[in-house]
Design an enzyme around this catalytic site. Structure first.
Site, short mmCIF file in Angstrom:
data_model
loop_
_atom_site.label_atom_id
_atom_site.label_comp_id
_atom_site.label_asym_id
_atom_site.label_seq_id
_atom_site.Cartn_x
_atom_site.Cartn_y
_atom_site.Cartn_z
N ASP A 65 46.03 47.05 40.06
CA ASP A 65 45.12 46.55 40.77
C ASP A 65 44.21 45.54 38.90
O ASP A 65 44.07 46.20 37.76
CB ASP A 65 43.95 47.38 40.86
N THR A 98 41.51 40.70 44.49
CA THR A 98 40.39 40.22 42.75
C THR A 98 41.54 39.92 41.80
O THR A 98 41.10 38.67 41.06
CB THR A 98 40.56 41.66 41.83
N THR A 99 43.10 39.81 41.70
CA THR A 99 43.87 39.54 40.78
C THR A 99 43.77 38.03 41.03
O THR A 99 43.71 36.97 40.20
CB THR A 99 45.11 40.09 41.05
N ASP A 384 40.67 48.94 49.82
CA ASP A 384 41.29 47.44 49.88
C ASP A 384 41.68 47.28 51.86
O ASP A 384 41.24 46.20 52.38
CB ASP A 384 42.29 46.64 49.65
#
Ligand code: ADP
Ligand code: MG
Length: 527
Positions: A65, A98-99, A384
């Site tokens: 993550d 997020t990435t 998520d």
């Protein structure tokens, strides 16, 4: 060593900020920002690799993550922090993506540097990026596929959001639990779904509880454990008397008086237990006197002591109880109600499950895994997925994933760019390039040649196949909707917004330095 920036990640951990005054502050900031973004690059998508993080105390964590990686890294450089914040903002807003947000920031920084080197002012770049965002807002709904509440696509949204998070063995099972959970609380606040992992079992044994689970043991061995249809009392104080109350200072002259005192004390405790036993299950904030425990057990009441506040709140929500702090004022309407209480044992730990009968109720996604670290990754993946499904349901539409949306956005932005006057045009094109970093990175993690894949994708899109992306699990180019790779619009929008914000912040920093230099006025600012 980062392939792009030539900066070793350890450089961004130490505070070599002084050196920035020797070098060009802005290019240092951009280099640091890009180096931070590069750290998470390889974790993107289903074939993204894990990162192992070691702390100084010898602790290890393995994660896929992006946000977890960056929050655990000890980043000191201000520009690095700005990039790491992109991940935490994205997480706070929409959980997933997020990435993606961080990778976009890295590539926007790279594009910005190129434009700056070509003499384009940062305010022009900023304006161009905002024009691109406005256009993205218009384009995304056109690329999106409409869905309905009962659509099977919701499960695909959940599965896509859980991608690459080490839960592959149970991805189908978990995604159907997630959709079931979201449907149960339908469009209510995400808080109604509790994601809780226990450290025993296998991911496939994960289940959906209609209600809540708290880690508690009954306080007396003779208390019942499983009760159907119980009433529930949440008591916000102690079930004891302090010494002053229970031992009035009586001067004992006659040995018979001693017995009377004990009887009196017993009577008081029995009264207390009697009042409390209006309920079948009692959760006590503080302590319970031994004698009260004994009487409660006699009355067949199930009681717990030292119940922490968070668990009390969960029970209050799940059973519609009120927290009572004064027994004299206890009334029936203060009691909550559950469909059942049941003791659950996971590994060495004892839990109590309260099946909720409020409507729509509280639900718990109970995740099972053998180790704590798998449990943590599962919690992230499932959270998520819950948020992604809720957002998709709310928006009534989803985007094709696997880089398809980014390719399509880039294509349309490039064709629009010609019509834009001035140098902003170059910034819009740069923005399109940055978006393509997503399919490029997915190709790389899937072991495919990024240039080949990009060329192939562009051809499909030029022919109108706007949902064509890279299926990173198989490594081939395909219709993403047919492969079930779909994601919410808001996740993409949020990633783009925060990436642009962070990039602009970093790129602007040089302006501030230049503006404070009175000997060499910055002509752009004066003009
Ligand atoms: P993030 O933190 O940005 O969510 P992830 O590692 O979850 O990062 O990767 C998300 C990206 O992976 C999205 O672009 C999504 O479309 C893509 N993705 C998910 N599943 C697949 C798949 N099977 N094939 C290709 N891309 C996928
Ligand atoms: Mg994700």
């Amino acid at each position: 060593m980062s392939e792009r920036t030539g900066l070793h990640p350890s450089n961004i951990l130490s505070e070599d900020i002084d050196r920035a005054s020797d070098r060009d502050a802005r290019s240092m900031n951009i280099a640091v920002g890009r180096a931070v973004a590069d750290v998470v690059k390889t974790t993107l998508g289903p074939r993204g690799r894990d990162k192992m993080l070691a702390d100084q105390g010898g602790g290890l964590a393995v994660t896929n993550d992006g946000e977890t990686v960056l929050s655990m890294m000890d980043i000191e450089h201000p520009a690095g922090k700005i990039v790491a914040d992109v991940a935490s903002t994205q997480k706070a807003e929409v959980s997933d993506g997020t990435t993606t947000a961080v990778i976009l920031t890295g590539s926007l920084l790279k594009e910005s540097e190129r434009l700056l080197d070509d003499g384009i002012h940062s305010t022009t770049i900023e304006r161009g990026y905002h024009q691109a965002i406005d256009r993205v807002r218009e384009l995304l709904p056109e690329i999106a596929i409409d869905i309905t509440a009962d659509s099977g696509i919701l499960q695909e949204v959940a599965a896509t959001a859980m991608t690459g998070k080490n839960v592959d063995v149970a991805r189908d099972h978990l995604s159907s639990l997630v959709v079931e959970a979201v449907r149960t609380v339908d469009q209510r606040d995400g808080d109604d779904i509790v994601v809780e992992s226990v450290g025993s079992g296998t991911p496939k044994e994960s289940e959906l509880l209609e209600g809540v689970l708290i880690e508690e043991e009954r306080i007396h061995d003779h208390m019942p454990y499983n009760i159907d249809d119980p009433t529930v009392l949440v008591y916000g104080s102690d079930l004891t008397f302090d010494d002053a109350q229970s031992d009035p200072a009586i001067d004992i002259t006659d040995p018979g008086q001693f017995e009377t005192i004990i009887e009196e004390e017993e009577r008081q405790f029995r009264d207390m237990a009697d009042e409390v036993s209006e309920a079948d299950v009692v959760l006590v904030d503080g302590n319970v006197d031994d004698m009260v425990m004994h009487f409660l057990a006699e009355e067949g009441v199930l009681a717990f002591d030292q119940v922490d506040k968070e668990d009390q709140r969960a029970i209050v929500r799940a059973t519609d109880a009120w927290v009572v702090s004064d027994l004299d004022e206890l009334s029936d309407s203060d009691l909550g109600h559950a469909r059942s209480v049941e003791r659950r044992i996971f590994g060495d730990d004892e839990y109590v499950a309260f099946a909720s009968d409020t409507d729509p109720g509280e639900v718990t996604l109970l995740l099972r895994s053998g180790t704590e670290h798998v449990g943590k990754e599962m919690e992230i993946a499932v959270t998520d997925a819950v948020d992604a499904v809720e957002i998709a349901l709310e928006e009534g539409a989803v985007l094709p994933g696997g880089g398809a949306s980014e390719i399509e956005l880039a294509r349309q932005l490039r064709s629009d760019a010609d019509a834009i006057d001035g140098r902003e045009q170059l910034a819009v094109e740069a923005f399109a390039n940055a978006l393509e970093t997503i399919p490029r990175t997915l190709a790389r993690t899937a072991g495919r040649d990024p240039i080949d894949i990009l060329t192939e994708l562009r051809t499909h899109h030029a022919e109108g196949a706007i949902a064509t992306g890279l299926d990173a699990t198989t490594g081939d180019v395909a219709e993403m909707t047919a492969r079930g790779v779909v994601e919410p619009l808001r996740v993409k929008n949020a990633a783009i917004d925060s990436a642009v914000d962070a990039t602009v912040t970093i790129v602007r920093i040089d302006d501030m330095i230049a503006a404070s230099n009175f000997n060499e006025p910055n002509t752009d600012i004066l003009s």
